[in-house]
Design a protein around this motif. Sequence first.
Motif, mmCIF file in Angstrom:
data_model
loop_
_atom_site.group_PDB
_atom_site.id
_atom_site.type_symbol
_atom_site.label_atom_id
_atom_site.label_comp_id
_atom_site.label_asym_id
_atom_site.label_seq_id
_atom_site.Cartn_x
_atom_site.Cartn_y
_atom_site.Cartn_z
ATOM 1 N N LEU A 81 0.816 -1.212 0.000
ATOM 2 C CA LEU A 81 0.000 0.000 0.000
ATOM 3 C C LEU A 81 0.849 1.261 0.000
ATOM 4 C CD1 LEU A 81 -2.607 -1.258 2.600
ATOM 5 C CD2 LEU A 81 -3.069 -0.798 0.181
ATOM 6 N N SER A 82 2.050 1.210 0.560
ATOM 7 C CA SER A 82 2.927 2.384 0.567
ATOM 8 C C SER A 82 3.540 2.625 -0.807
ATOM 9 C CB SER A 82 4.028 2.214 1.611
ATOM 10 O OG SER A 82 3.495 2.176 2.905
ATOM 11 N N GLU A 83 4.029 1.540 -1.409
ATOM 12 C CA GLU A 83 4.681 1.660 -2.712
ATOM 13 C C GLU A 83 3.689 1.598 -3.863
ATOM 14 O OE1 GLU A 83 7.716 -1.298 -2.962
ATOM 15 O OE2 GLU A 83 8.700 -0.668 -1.098
ATOM 16 N N GLN A 84 2.424 1.214 -3.554
ATOM 17 C CA GLN A 84 1.351 1.122 -4.542
ATOM 18 C C GLN A 84 1.737 0.227 -5.719
ATOM 19 O OE1 GLN A 84 -0.415 4.888 -5.588
ATOM 20 N NE2 GLN A 84 -0.433 5.603 -3.471
ATOM 21 N N LYS A 85 2.187 -0.972 -5.369
ATOM 22 C CA LYS A 85 2.521 -1.939 -6.412
ATOM 23 C C LYS A 85 2.402 -3.353 -5.856
ATOM 24 C CE LYS A 85 7.535 -2.156 -5.600
ATOM 25 N NZ LYS A 85 8.875 -1.932 -6.208
ATOM 26 N N ILE A 86 2.252 -4.313 -6.763
ATOM 27 C CA ILE A 86 2.182 -5.718 -6.369
ATOM 28 C C ILE A 86 3.583 -6.186 -5.999
ATOM 29 C CG2 ILE A 86 1.683 -8.064 -7.155
ATOM 30 C CD1 ILE A 86 -0.507 -6.858 -8.935
ATOM 31 N N LYS A 87 3.706 -6.726 -4.803
ATOM 32 C CA LYS A 87 5.003 -7.139 -4.280
ATOM 33 C C LYS A 87 5.278 -8.614 -4.577
ATOM 34 C CE LYS A 87 7.855 -5.915 -0.418
ATOM 35 N NZ LYS A 87 8.079 -4.662 0.290
ATOM 36 N N ALA A 88 4.209 -9.423 -4.597
ATOM 37 C CA ALA A 88 4.378 -10.856 -4.838
ATOM 38 C C ALA A 88 3.048 -11.450 -5.280
ATOM 39 C CB ALA A 88 4.869 -11.558 -3.579
ATOM 40 N N THR A 89 3.132 -12.604 -5.923
ATOM 41 C CA THR A 89 1.954 -13.393 -6.266
ATOM 42 C C THR A 89 2.146 -14.782 -5.663
ATOM 43 O OG1 THR A 89 1.598 -12.183 -8.337
ATOM 44 C CG2 THR A 89 0.537 -14.329 -8.127
ATOM 45 N N LEU A 90 1.225 -15.176 -4.790
ATOM 46 C CA LEU A 90 1.325 -16.469 -4.111
ATOM 47 C C LEU A 90 0.517 -17.494 -4.891
ATOM 48 C CD1 LEU A 90 0.868 -15.309 -0.400
ATOM 49 C CD2 LEU A 90 2.879 -15.148 -1.883
ATOM 50 N N SER A 91 1.200 -18.502 -5.374
ATOM 51 C CA SER A 91 0.553 -19.485 -6.246
ATOM 52 C C SER A 91 0.724 -20.892 -5.683
ATOM 53 C CB SER A 91 1.174 -19.396 -7.650
ATOM 54 O OG SER A 91 0.607 -20.348 -8.501
ATOM 55 N N TYR A 92 -0.372 -21.448 -5.200
ATOM 56 C CA TYR A 92 -0.398 -22.847 -4.772
ATOM 57 C C TYR A 92 -1.802 -23.437 -4.967
ATOM 58 C CZ TYR A 92 -1.240 -26.839 -1.799
ATOM 59 O OH TYR A 92 -1.660 -28.060 -1.335
ATOM 60 N N HIS A 93 -2.808 -22.727 -4.480
ATOM 61 C CA HIS A 93 -4.175 -23.253 -4.516
ATOM 62 C C HIS A 93 -4.670 -23.387 -5.964
ATOM 63 C CE1 HIS A 93 -4.750 -22.977 -0.176
ATOM 64 N NE2 HIS A 93 -4.173 -21.792 -0.214
ATOM 65 N N GLN A 94 -5.364 -24.485 -6.216
ATOM 66 C CA GLN A 94 -5.879 -24.750 -7.559
ATOM 67 C C GLN A 94 -7.319 -24.267 -7.729
ATOM 68 O OE1 GLN A 94 -3.784 -26.095 -10.000
ATOM 69 N NE2 GLN A 94 -2.364 -25.628 -8.315
ATOM 70 N N LYS A 95 -7.940 -23.908 -6.615
ATOM 71 C CA LYS A 95 -9.313 -23.387 -6.648
ATOM 72 C C LYS A 95 -9.383 -22.123 -5.801
ATOM 73 C CE LYS A 95 -11.442 -27.952 -7.296
ATOM 74 N NZ LYS A 95 -12.408 -28.946 -6.729
ATOM 75 N N GLY A 96 -10.585 -21.558 -5.669
ATOM 76 C CA GLY A 96 -10.761 -20.288 -4.990
ATOM 77 C C GLY A 96 -10.242 -20.274 -3.564
ATOM 78 N N VAL A 97 -9.613 -19.161 -3.171
ATOM 79 C CA VAL A 97 -9.111 -18.964 -1.812
ATOM 80 C C VAL A 97 -10.146 -18.149 -1.041
ATOM 81 C CG1 VAL A 97 -7.265 -18.007 -0.382
ATOM 82 C CG2 VAL A 97 -6.723 -19.058 -2.592
ATOM 83 N N PHE A 98 -10.667 -18.718 0.046
ATOM 84 C CA PHE A 98 -11.759 -18.098 0.778
ATOM 85 C C PHE A 98 -11.310 -17.312 2.004
ATOM 86 C CE2 PHE A 98 -14.848 -21.452 -0.973
ATOM 87 C CZ PHE A 98 -15.264 -20.592 -1.984
ATOM 88 N N ASP A 99 -10.128 -17.587 2.533
ATOM 89 C CA ASP A 99 -9.685 -16.831 3.709
ATOM 90 C C ASP A 99 -8.169 -16.852 3.804
ATOM 91 O OD1 ASP A 99 -10.017 -15.200 5.888
ATOM 92 O OD2 ASP A 99 -11.026 -16.688 7.147
ATOM 93 N N ILE A 100 -7.654 -15.820 4.462
ATOM 94 C CA ILE A 100 -6.211 -15.681 4.662
ATOM 95 C C ILE A 100 -5.983 -14.913 5.954
ATOM 96 C CG2 ILE A 100 -6.133 -13.601 3.207
ATOM 97 C CD1 ILE A 100 -3.340 -14.549 2.292
ATOM 98 N N LYS A 101 -5.010 -15.368 6.759
ATOM 99 C CA LYS A 101 -4.734 -14.732 8.043
ATOM 100 C C LYS A 101 -3.218 -14.676 8.261
ATOM 101 C CE LYS A 101 -8.917 -14.130 9.956
ATOM 102 N NZ LYS A 101 -9.721 -14.291 8.737
ATOM 103 N N THR A 102 -2.803 -13.758 9.150
ATOM 104 C CA THR A 102 -1.400 -13.622 9.546
ATOM 105 C C THR A 102 -1.186 -14.249 10.921
ATOM 106 O OG1 THR A 102 -1.303 -11.491 8.409
ATOM 107 C CG2 THR A 102 0.479 -11.997 9.929
ATOM 108 N N ILE A 103 -0.159 -15.075 11.048
ATOM 109 C CA ILE A 103 0.281 -15.560 12.360
ATOM 110 C C ILE A 103 1.547 -14.777 12.699
ATOM 111 C CG2 ILE A 103 1.012 -17.550 13.727
ATOM 112 C CD1 ILE A 103 -0.633 -19.323 11.898
ATOM 113 N N ALA A 104 1.360 -13.694 13.431
ATOM 114 C CA ALA A 104 2.422 -12.696 13.582
ATOM 115 C C ALA A 104 3.658 -13.247 14.280
ATOM 116 C CB ALA A 104 1.876 -11.478 14.329
#
Length: 299
Positions: A81-104
């Motif tokens: 959000l600071s640099e206003q650009k895509i930093k990475a693309t995470l590719s593993y799931h073969q179908k829709g991703v319904f949730d994502i969380k951070t384990i700090a």
Amino acid sequence: MITHLHTLSGHQNPIYALANSNKTNAFFSAGNDKGVVEWSLDTMSFVKVILPVQSSVYALHTHNDLLFVAQRSGMILVYDLSEQKIKATLSYHQKGVFDIKTIAYKNEIISTGEDGNIAVWSLTDFTLLYHFPVIQNTVRTIALSKDDKEVALGCKDGIIRIYNSEDYELIRELQGHKFAVTAVQYSPDGTYLISGSRDAQLKVWNLPDYRLKENIPAHMFSVYSVVFHPTLPYFATCSQDKSIKLWDSENFKLYKILSLEKNTPGHFHSINKMIWSSDGKYLISTGDDRQVMIWEFTP
């Protein structure tokens, strides 16, 4: 206590995802459109489309300056959000991703969705650390305990599966819902887990033993979101039945129903997602009617 303040229009298709901005008094929305939208809570207006997407967005998640965009394609975009650009693309799931969380405390991200798998990613360099199957079909939602040490997964088979976040060992399975579990949240004080389902029920599970404490016939149809107020003893639920309900998080008393059928302002289609603003002043809701509604909260 809770009153309609603004309705924000602009999306052309159903909206599935909301997330607060961690840096400004703003939030993001996305769904079956071609972009992620930023809205201002100061001006109650559209700010900009912050990034285009190639497929429907099912979940948004913010962590520091990063916005994670989980898509129907299985791709997860990491947007700075600071640099206003895509930093990475995470590719593993073969179908829709319904949730994502951070384990700090582990500097990790976990994701899940329609393929029934959990993927664990590094927050440092966004590499895939490991992955494992949970069930043969959809895992709809993820919740983290107050200390991030336990992970609750709401699954399509009606079971809530609890994992240890240190080694991702399965700790226990909570059986009680008749249909798919569509919402799970740990209470902010760490005393219980609450779950919602396509069976329209809310179930309250005591911690640390996950003993079933309450069964609440909360809605007419699927419960799609349970959100706790950031500082006060309230939580809100929303449903496919087009209603929002405000509850006491200590005794589970129902305070308010927001619904066109109850002659209050409300959504005219399924409500898919809600969040509280970071300061707790507003409840934000959205759904299949393509509207984003802002509700002012005064305790």
